[in-house]
Write a protein that holds these residues in place. Structure first.
Motif, PDB file in Angstrom:
ATOM      1  N   ASP A  85       0.605  -1.062  -0.555  1.00  0.00           N
ATOM      2  CA  ASP A  85      -0.090   0.030  -0.179  1.00  0.00           C
ATOM      3  C   ASP A  85       0.777   1.029   0.248  1.00  0.00           C
ATOM      4  N   PRO A  86       1.103   2.117  -1.203  1.00  0.00           N
ATOM      5  CA  PRO A  86       1.636   3.200  -1.184  1.00  0.00           C
ATOM      6  C   PRO A  86       1.367   4.112  -0.342  1.00  0.00           C
ATOM      7  N   TYR A  87       0.120   4.707   0.393  1.00  0.00           N
ATOM      8  CA  TYR A  87       0.335   5.174   1.193  1.00  0.00           C
ATOM      9  C   TYR A  87       0.293   4.797   2.824  1.00  0.00           C
ATOM     10  N   ALA A  88       1.053   4.100   2.909  1.00  0.00           N
ATOM     11  CA  ALA A  88       1.482   3.439   3.841  1.00  0.00           C
ATOM     12  C   ALA A  88       3.220   4.296   4.687  1.00  0.00           C
TER      13      ALA A  88
ATOM     14  N   VAL B 243       2.633   8.122   4.365  1.00  0.00           N
ATOM     15  CA  VAL B 243       1.887   9.058   4.551  1.00  0.00           C
ATOM     16  C   VAL B 243       1.525   8.757   6.316  1.00  0.00           C
ATOM     17  N   SER B 244       1.254   7.470   6.113  1.00  0.00           N
ATOM     18  CA  SER B 244      -0.202   7.027   7.132  1.00  0.00           C
ATOM     19  C   SER B 244       2.015   7.045   8.500  1.00  0.00           C
TER      20      SER B 244
ATOM     21  N   GLU C 215      -2.713   2.584  -6.877  1.00  0.00           N
ATOM     22  CA  GLU C 215      -3.064   3.502  -5.675  1.00  0.00           C
ATOM     23  C   GLU C 215      -2.627   2.692  -4.750  1.00  0.00           C
ATOM     24  N   THR C 216      -3.338   0.945  -4.742  1.00  0.00           N
ATOM     25  CA  THR C 216      -3.338   0.208  -3.680  1.00  0.00           C
ATOM     26  C   THR C 216      -2.684  -0.607  -3.335  1.00  0.00           C
TER      27      THR C 216
ATOM     28  N   ARG D 242      -8.932   3.314   7.577  1.00  0.00           N
ATOM     29  CA  ARG D 242      -8.323   4.223   5.535  1.00  0.00           C
ATOM     30  C   ARG D 242      -8.664   3.140   5.215  1.00  0.00           C
TER      31      ARG D 242
ATOM     32  N   GLY E 171      -6.900   3.028   0.727  1.00  0.00           N
ATOM     33  CA  GLY E 171      -5.848   3.586   0.346  1.00  0.00           C
ATOM     34  C   GLY E 171      -5.351   5.157   1.564  1.00  0.00           C
TER      35      GLY E 171
ATOM     36  N   TYR F 132      -9.462   8.664   4.474  1.00  0.00           N
ATOM     37  CA  TYR F 132     -10.001   7.975   5.650  1.00  0.00           C
ATOM     38  C   TYR F 132     -11.554   8.477   5.987  1.00  0.00           C
TER      39      TYR F 132
ATOM     40  N   MET G  84      -6.967  11.874   2.513  1.00  0.00           N
ATOM     41  CA  MET G  84      -6.158  11.303   3.578  1.00  0.00           C
ATOM     42  C   MET G  84      -4.953  12.606   4.192  1.00  0.00           C
ATOM     43  N   PHE G  85      -4.735  13.031   2.907  1.00  0.00           N
ATOM     44  CA  PHE G  85      -3.191  14.421   3.510  1.00  0.00           C
ATOM     45  C   PHE G  85      -4.357  15.737   4.112  1.00  0.00           C
TER      46      PHE G  85
ATOM     47  N   ARG H  65       5.134  -5.162  -8.872  1.00  0.00           N
ATOM     48  CA  ARG H  65       4.502  -4.682  -9.972  1.00  0.00           C
ATOM     49  C   ARG H  65       5.648  -3.126 -10.510  1.00  0.00           C
TER      50      ARG H  65
END
Lengths: 286, 167
Positions: free
Chosen positions: A224-227, A229-230, A272-273, B57, B59, B62, B75-76, B155
């Motif tokens: 998950d690329p949003y990790a 950001v987290s 994005e997932t 959350r 992706g 939120y 989220m940002f 990927r």
């Protein structure tokens, strides 16, 4: 007398050309032994040698965490992410060090350390991968060598080739710490350079670039690329006056600035997932 | 035993902001949406500084509760409340904490033992630890098998230039 000793050490090392210790070609490093002018001239052997010495200095400040399962887990996550990078086959090695500071360190040549406190701040494998991906990016883009070049410290890379024999001493733990660094001037410079690099940090631009590359590596590795950001939002929540964050916040841009910079990267992603794998992280780390 | 493990991790995920506070506020006027998608219907626009509680959350989105509405925000645009210095500690760190007291080199002024700026200045290289680090490294084969077990698939993705930074 000192000069004679160094000459003898050089001859001994040159004589053992082809001898590989901990993945470092000691003979070749000593053979190189010349002053290096630009970061682009640094060979992988030199890069790895300076990285090994710096890592040893960091490990002098904090010991490796004793839980071998955690060490292997971090190595597997890190290696999988590194395999998706432009330098998949360098001598990557990852470690967790016992420390109440929240921090992670990348040393030239493929050495990466994260602290136990940082690890326990995370809540999934993807978040761990995000931290490691950021450090992998620093190594791939040789940010530390460029920083040394800018501060006129790059000649140290050539100088520490003379110290390659110290790594050899690691094979004999009894002598490892008692007699290291015969050349005290070089040793002092190495410790000072390591201290400066990891307390003052890299340029803000290098940190933003490493975040941007980390997002891409997360996508490539299936996470998950949003990790990322987290993780940055978690760091932003912490009290900047907390002593656990002293070095991290002194050596990096503020998390809120990093969040703003990295937000623009996500529009350019194919995917994005991805997977977070909190269960696997929890089972091994917590 | 496994059931407890799943329960624990469920708690961990359900408060994905978890170990910490899930209370935050919006950093700019933000659309609250019915689904975690840009094209989704807008419920209303949340004002800057609107308080929210983050529930989960998905992706880059939120799911938040504003006390009058629930919905998805980017989220940002959420900033979490600052945490106090003392926070809950679990697992690995509590083990660490318990072992620290045995050390006499805790610097009380900073509260940080090891890897403080001062300790790094005085650190002596430890080659025994360096050898130990190398011993734990993972081979390409092991890492690939580990990824397969986690159902991670490689990927393709090109590097993305940060145009904002270049301006």
């Amino acid at each position: 007398m000192k000069k004679l000793f160094i000459l003898c050490l050089s001859l001994i090392l040159v004589g053992c050309s082809g001898l590989v210790i901990q993945g470092i070609n000691v003979g070749r490093v000593a053979d190189i032994g010349k002053k290096v002018l630009t970061s682009g001239d640094v060979s992988y052997e030199e890069e790895q040698n300076i990285g090994a010495q710096m890592t040893a200095v960091i490990l002098g400040g904090a010991s490796l965490h004793k839980n071998e399962s955690v060490q292997q887990y971090v190595n597997r996550v890190g290696r999988w992410v590194a395999l998706q990078s432009e330098r998949p086959d360098i001598f990557w090695q990852f470690g967790v060090v016992d420390s109440p500071s929240i921090n992670a360190f990348a040393m030239p040549g493929g050495y990466i350390l994260v602290t136990t406190e940082l690890l326990q701040t995370l809540s999934s494998e993807a978040e761990l991968a995000a931290v490691l991906a950021h450090e992998i990016a620093h190594i791939n883009e040789r940010h530390h060598l460029v920083a040394m070049e800018k501060s006129n410290q790059l000649s140290l890379v050539g100088d520490v080739a003379m110290l390659a024999g110290d790594v050899y001493q690691a094979k004999n733990p009894g002598s490892a710490n008692s007699d290291f660094y015969k050349n005290r001037a070089i040793a002092k410079q190495l410790i000072n350079t390591t201290h400066n690099l990891y307390t003052k940090g890299l340029s803000k631009d290098d940190e933003y670039k490493a975040d941007a590359s980390a997002v891409v590596l997360l996508v490539r590795a299936g996470y998950d690329p949003y990790a990322l950001v987290s993780v940055l939002q978690k760091l932003d929540q912490l009290n900047p006056d907390d002593s656990a964050l002293q070095m991290l916040f002194n050596s990096h841009p503020k998390p809120v600035e990093r969040l703003d910079a990295v937000s623009h990267i996500y529009d350019g992603l194919n995917e994005e997932t991805g997977l977070s794998l909190p269960q696997r992280f929890y089972d091994i780390v917590m | 035993m496994k059931r407890y493990s799943y329960l624990a991790v469920t708690i961990l995920i359900s408060s994905s902001v978890s170990w910490a506070s899930d209370k935050g506020s919006m950093i700019k006027p933000t659309e609250l949406k019915t689904m975690p998608k840009s094209q989704a219907k807008v419920i209303r626009v949340l004002k800057k500084d609107q308080s929210v509680v983050v529930k989960k959350r998905q992706g880059g989105w939120y799911f938040v509760d504003t006390s009058t509405n629930q919905g998805w925000v980017k989220m940002f645009f959420v900033r979490f409340e600052n945490l106090s210095k003392q926070r809950g500690r679990i697992g690995l760190s509590s083990v660490l904490k318990s072992t620290q007291s045995a050390h006499s080199d805790i610097t009380m002024t900073t509260g940080v033992r090891g890897l403080s700026e001062e300790s790094l200045k005085n650190a002596k290289p430890n080659f025994v630890q360096l050898a130990e680090l190398t011993r734990n490294r993972s081979s390409k084969k092991t890492a690939t098998e580990f990824a397969r077990q986690g159902k991670l698939k490689a990927r393709k993705q090109q590097y993305v230039t940060n145009k904002e930074q270049e301006k």
